[in-house]
Scaffold this motif. Structure first.
Motif, PDB file in Angstrom:
ATOM      1  N   ASP A  59      -5.638   4.515   2.523  1.00  0.00           N
ATOM      2  CA  ASP A  59      -4.303   4.077   1.364  1.00  0.00           C
ATOM      3  C   ASP A  59      -4.369   3.882   0.682  1.00  0.00           C
ATOM      4  N   ASP A  60      -3.320   4.111  -0.926  1.00  0.00           N
ATOM      5  CA  ASP A  60      -3.633   3.118  -2.325  1.00  0.00           C
ATOM      6  C   ASP A  60      -3.167   1.861  -2.534  1.00  0.00           C
ATOM      7  N   LYS A  61      -3.588   0.711  -3.272  1.00  0.00           N
ATOM      8  CA  LYS A  61      -3.539  -0.068  -3.026  1.00  0.00           C
ATOM      9  C   LYS A  61      -1.476  -0.159  -4.429  1.00  0.00           C
ATOM     10  N   TYR A  71       0.915  -1.134  -0.159  1.00  0.00           N
ATOM     11  CA  TYR A  71      -0.101   0.001  -0.173  1.00  0.00           C
ATOM     12  C   TYR A  71       1.070   1.483  -0.212  1.00  0.00           C
ATOM     13  N   ARG A 128       1.100   4.971   1.380  1.00  0.00           N
ATOM     14  CA  ARG A 128       0.092   5.475   2.592  1.00  0.00           C
ATOM     15  C   ARG A 128       0.147   7.115   1.912  1.00  0.00           C
TER      16      ARG A 128
END
Length: 165
Positions: free
Chosen positions: A80-82, A72, A74
């Motif tokens: 949070d982005d994959k 991920y 932060r």
């Protein structure tokens, strides 16, 4: 936990060519899951090639259950982005433990695991006898993302008092 076979120490070494999820970079971290267990590395700020070298230890009770890894980015102001995911099996490592390799020369390859469509390995993974321990080094290609790999080192820690899993 019931029927614990042993502990799996995972050294999350580094990420390689991870995806950009912020303006020019990402703030990546890794989550490792096995069953209901969930462990996390620290966040490395502004890096597409982070070096974590974090040790995460999981209890293994079912050798057929895959270990799942999620990367991920932060974000402070949003979710949070994959940055991709992967999984691997501990079966080959446990089979190597059963061979009882004491007495082998240091750095001896006990066995190797080839990459397949099912295992996320990006190259052949060697299970070796090193400094009196069985370790497995692996590079996992991340799925569900445009690019990225994660390098891991696995080590089995026997909890039964014997050398066999």
């Amino acid at each position: 936990m019931e029927n614990v076979m042993g502990l799996l120490r995972i050294r999350v070494r580094r990420g390689i060519n991870l995806a950009v999820r912020d303006v020019k970079s990402s703030d990546p971290y890794v989550i490792v899951r096995l069953g209901k267990q969930k462990l996390k590395t620290r966040v490395i700020k502004k890096s597409l090639n982070p070096k974590w070298n974090d040790d995460l230890t999981l209890c293994v009770s079912d050798p057929n259950q895959p270990v799942k890894l999620f990367v991920y980015d932060r974000d402070l102001l949003s979710l949070d982005d994959k940055m991709g995911d992967a999984e691997f099996d501990v079966g080959p490592l446990l089979e190597a433990v059963k061979t009882n390799p004491q007495g082998l020369p240091n750095e001896t390859i006990i066995t190797s695991v080839k990459p397949t469509r099912q295992n996320c390995l990006s190259e052949k993974s060697h299970i070796i006898w090193k400094d009196g321990k069985i370790v497995q080094n692996m590079f996992l290609r991340l799925r569900n993302v445009e690019c990225g790999e994660v390098e891991l080192q696995l080590q089995w820690i026997d909890t039964s008092g014997s050398q066999h899993a």
